[in-house]
Motif scaffolding. Sequence first.
Motif, PDB file in Angstrom:
ATOM      1  N   ALA A 103       0.926  -1.171   0.062  1.00 14.54           N
ATOM      2  CA  ALA A 103       0.126  -0.012  -0.015  1.00 14.54           C
ATOM      3  C   ALA A 103       0.963   1.283  -0.249  1.00 14.54           C
ATOM      4  O   ALA A 103       0.271   2.255  -0.719  1.00 14.54           O
ATOM      5  CB  ALA A 103      -1.118  -0.036   1.478  1.00 14.54           C
ATOM      6  N   MET A 104       1.856   1.637   1.132  1.00 10.96           N
ATOM      7  CA  MET A 104       2.817   2.052   0.372  1.00 10.96           C
ATOM      8  C   MET A 104       3.650   2.320  -0.752  1.00 10.96           C
ATOM      9  O   MET A 104       3.708   3.578  -0.830  1.00 10.96           O
ATOM     10  CB  MET A 104       3.885   2.061   1.495  1.00 10.96           C
ATOM     11  CG  MET A 104       3.462   2.122   3.365  1.00 10.96           C
ATOM     12  SD  MET A 104       2.579   4.190   3.797  1.00 10.96           S
ATOM     13  CE  MET A 104       3.996   4.665   4.139  1.00 10.96           C
ATOM     14  N   LEU A 105       3.948   1.736  -1.467  1.00 10.41           N
ATOM     15  CA  LEU A 105       4.706   1.532  -2.026  1.00 10.41           C
ATOM     16  C   LEU A 105       3.828   2.049  -2.908  1.00 10.41           C
ATOM     17  O   LEU A 105       4.354   2.995  -3.849  1.00 10.41           O
ATOM     18  CB  LEU A 105       5.431   0.205  -3.132  1.00 10.41           C
ATOM     19  CG  LEU A 105       6.899   0.200  -1.727  1.00 10.41           C
ATOM     20  CD1 LEU A 105       6.922  -1.051  -2.189  1.00 10.41           C
ATOM     21  CD2 LEU A 105       7.516   0.600  -1.862  1.00 10.41           C
ATOM     22  N   HIS A 106       2.525   2.021  -3.548  1.00 10.22           N
ATOM     23  CA  HIS A 106       1.966   1.879  -4.664  1.00 10.22           C
ATOM     24  C   HIS A 106       1.616   3.776  -4.549  1.00 10.22           C
ATOM     25  O   HIS A 106       1.333   4.289  -5.374  1.00 10.22           O
ATOM     26  CB  HIS A 106       0.595   1.345  -4.474  1.00 10.22           C
ATOM     27  CG  HIS A 106      -0.465   1.572  -5.891  1.00 10.22           C
ATOM     28  ND1 HIS A 106      -1.917   1.225  -5.526  1.00 10.22           N
ATOM     29  CD2 HIS A 106      -0.370   2.532  -7.172  1.00 10.22           C
ATOM     30  CE1 HIS A 106      -2.290   1.733  -5.945  1.00 10.22           C
ATOM     31  NE2 HIS A 106      -1.782   1.981  -7.253  1.00 10.22           N
ATOM     32  N   MET A 107       1.155   4.041  -2.667  1.00 14.71           N
ATOM     33  CA  MET A 107       0.972   5.118  -2.589  1.00 14.71           C
ATOM     34  C   MET A 107       2.006   6.088  -2.984  1.00 14.71           C
ATOM     35  O   MET A 107       2.189   7.093  -3.621  1.00 14.71           O
ATOM     36  CB  MET A 107       0.701   5.545  -1.001  1.00 14.71           C
ATOM     37  CG  MET A 107      -0.064   6.767  -0.932  1.00 14.71           C
ATOM     38  SD  MET A 107       0.155   7.129   0.451  1.00 14.71           S
ATOM     39  CE  MET A 107       1.451   7.078   1.386  1.00 14.71           C
TER      40      MET A 107
END
Length: 478
Positions: A103-107
Amino acid sequence: MRALNAGFAWLSANYLGGIPIDRIATIAGVLFSYALAHAFRRIPATSASLRHAFSIVSTLFLFGAVQEQYIGLAHLLAGSLVIYGMMKTLKGSLMPKAVFLVAMLHMSFSQLRRQWGESGTVSFDYTGAQMVFVIKVTSLAYCVYDGTCDPKTLSTYQRKNAIVGVPSLLEFLGYVSFFPGFAVGPAFELATYRRMISFDNRQASRQVNARAYTTLLVGVFWVAIVVLYGDKYSFGFMATDEFGQWPFVSKAVFMGVAGLVTRGAYYAAWKMSEGACMLAGLGFDGYCEDGSIAWLDIANVRVFDVESSSSLKSMIDAWNIGTNTWLRHHVYMRLNQGSGSSSHATLLTFLVSAWWHGFYPGYYLTFFIASLASNAARVLRKNLRPLMVSKEDDMEKRRPPAKLAYDAVGWVISKFTLDFAVIPFMLLNIAPSIKAWKNFYFAVPVGIVAVELSFKVLGAGRLLKPYAKDQKVANKTT
């Protein structure tokens, strides 16, 4: 809707002082959500699936048709499906960690793309909604994991919000796309969402309406402040040579007003969204013994505390509460449980907070100076407060004249420090931020160094100790 956004452009140019169209579209979306919240409440609480579906369709309309964030919707839908698949297939402590990382990498991808260039009819910036999304899905992943753990190993917060089993796909999508708070928050746990879904809020319509529309009026007030004074008081002007020629007191007053107006934009969005969430029933926390309804505080900001507190910590704690709750319960406490080192957990939590906000260098400069300022403020409080107030005064909530003066000076210094620290956050880049700080003679960094030298090197605390009103307090704080 191009016609709708053409209307927003006309309003901005003629009546709203040139406010960016994407902000107007966001406000319009929030206002539309009030009407949708009334419709949501008319769906029987026994029809949970229908309520989930209504929330999903409403978000498609508000974020898609009104705000024209079609790319953002595609990203968030794809991210939702990937993360849901991970929750269903991965087991044990690996699952929440993997969800967090993905989730953090996508954001991060979205934030970097925004930083390098914009596209789209209104704005490419859907990252605000994605930041709320990240809080929700990572919190849910840990709550699902908590549902597999021994309750004795969990904190009170973790036990209350633990989820037994992965929710259905419909409920998951209804939760992450809950329409009143989708774009700007507040973020909340799935357990809170479930209580709202099961709440027949038609029985409390008067109470809910009063709370919701009072909050909306607070948001509208701050919209008016931003429209009237946003152009006159900007952080950008503080990085100019003209501003540098002003007397220091005039510059400090300007920065204080600019800070208030800038925070007003956040107050407006958060309070208006908060009111719509209340109207839909969010915050329902069961019934009291006398039959009255218990409500959770779902506020993302406590305006009065931010603006009136005499300590920097209290101001920060009252700001962006949903993010602070996430960082405390799903980052810091998890790291602290794993490593057993509070100092390492604190550092890693700070890094996660910076990562979550994005990659503009000004963000990191703000977090760096704010962390140093917070440490200096704690040192000052430990050593100076016992000079002004005794333990007995604290217990009886008395405020002797010396304490009143202490609070007044603390408010001025804390407010100045807060506004000074957020200059890089608003200007985004290092060069103009340093120029603005130079115009204030680097007052806050100089003050931090002075505090460190005075109390940690020269031992000023020992010299002040005999003057403390309560010697037991003094012994504990030096």
